[in-house]
Design a protein around this motif. Structure first.
Motif, PDB file in Angstrom:
ATOM      1  N   ARG A 110       4.779  15.421  -3.483  1.00 17.01           N
ATOM      2  CA  ARG A 110       5.784  16.281  -4.340  1.00 17.01           C
ATOM      3  C   ARG A 110       5.909  15.671  -5.638  1.00 17.01           C
ATOM      4  N   GLU A 111       6.043  14.244  -5.650  1.00 22.90           N
ATOM      5  CA  GLU A 111       6.162  13.900  -7.179  1.00 22.90           C
ATOM      6  C   GLU A 111       4.838  13.874  -7.909  1.00 22.90           C
ATOM      7  N   THR A 112       3.724  13.779  -7.160  1.00 21.52           N
ATOM      8  CA  THR A 112       2.550  13.565  -8.246  1.00 21.52           C
ATOM      9  C   THR A 112       1.512  14.734  -8.078  1.00 21.52           C
ATOM     10  N   GLY A 113       1.799  15.526  -6.960  1.00 25.40           N
ATOM     11  CA  GLY A 113       0.721  16.664  -6.806  1.00 25.40           C
ATOM     12  C   GLY A 113      -0.717  16.412  -6.124  1.00 25.40           C
ATOM     13  N   LYS A 114      -0.717  14.945  -5.860  1.00 31.01           N
ATOM     14  CA  LYS A 114      -1.939  14.219  -5.296  1.00 31.01           C
ATOM     15  C   LYS A 114      -1.516  13.593  -4.000  1.00 31.01           C
ATOM     16  N   VAL A 115      -2.732  13.348  -3.243  1.00 31.45           N
ATOM     17  CA  VAL A 115      -2.612  12.992  -1.908  1.00 31.45           C
ATOM     18  C   VAL A 115      -3.689  11.680  -1.724  1.00 31.45           C
ATOM     19  N   TRP A 116      -3.072  10.555  -1.474  1.00 32.36           N
ATOM     20  CA  TRP A 116      -4.032   9.495  -1.122  1.00 32.36           C
ATOM     21  C   TRP A 116      -3.621   9.158   0.521  1.00 32.36           C
ATOM     22  N   ALA A 117      -4.625   9.172   1.297  1.00 28.79           N
ATOM     23  CA  ALA A 117      -4.328   9.335   2.737  1.00 28.79           C
ATOM     24  C   ALA A 117      -5.829   8.932   3.213  1.00 28.79           C
ATOM     25  N   GLU A 118      -5.526   8.637   4.793  1.00 24.81           N
ATOM     26  CA  GLU A 118      -6.816   8.105   5.569  1.00 24.81           C
ATOM     27  C   GLU A 118      -7.174   9.469   6.252  1.00 24.81           C
TER      28      GLU A 118
END
Length: 137
Positions: A110-118
């Motif tokens: 929600r803060e960045t608009g990006k997702v870092w995930a596994e």
């Protein structure tokens, strides 16, 4: 959310994911990463009925798609395509298979608009054309 609504929501999101997967496969882009355990759980249930799975993927992706093991960790590169087509990712994408929301991951998104995930799987075309699986280690 009750289990029926969670399943409905997960299947709705799976359809959107398959639309993105189909477009990426057609464009020769890497397969999108399935990072949501809740949506993946719905996908696994769908694969239990091969005819239903084939019909569902064809309806949304425009082709049959298979389920392939494809693990990794990194930026989920299809989020911008999702946002452009459907708006922000809903909470189900940040929910595990038991229904627990990962508020930290959701907050960063929600803060960045990006997702870092596994992730540990991706769709692959079932028509003989194998799109490369994404890997961003």
């Amino acid at each position: 959310m009750n289990p029926v609504n969670e399943t409905d929501s997960a299947l709705t999101e799976l359809g959107k994911f398959f639309k993105i997967a189909g477009a990426r496969a057609t464009a020769g882009l890497p397969a999108p990463q399935m990072f949501s355990r809740a949506v993946d759980k719905a996908w696994h249930r769908l694969t239990e009925n091969p005819a239903e799975h084939a019909a569902f993927t064809t309806e949304y992706a425009g082709r049959t798609l298979g389920h392939a093991e494809s693990g990794g960790e990194g930026w989920i590169d299809w989020v911008s395509a999702y946002t452009e087509a459907y708006g922000p990712l809903p909470e189900i994408w940040f929910t595990d298979a038991d229904g627990t929301l990962d508020t930290e991951l959701l907050g960063r998104y929600r803060e960045t608009g990006k997702v870092w995930a596994e992730w540990d799987c991706s769709p692959v075309p079932d028509d003989g054309d194998v799109a490369p699986a994404a890997s961003y280690l």
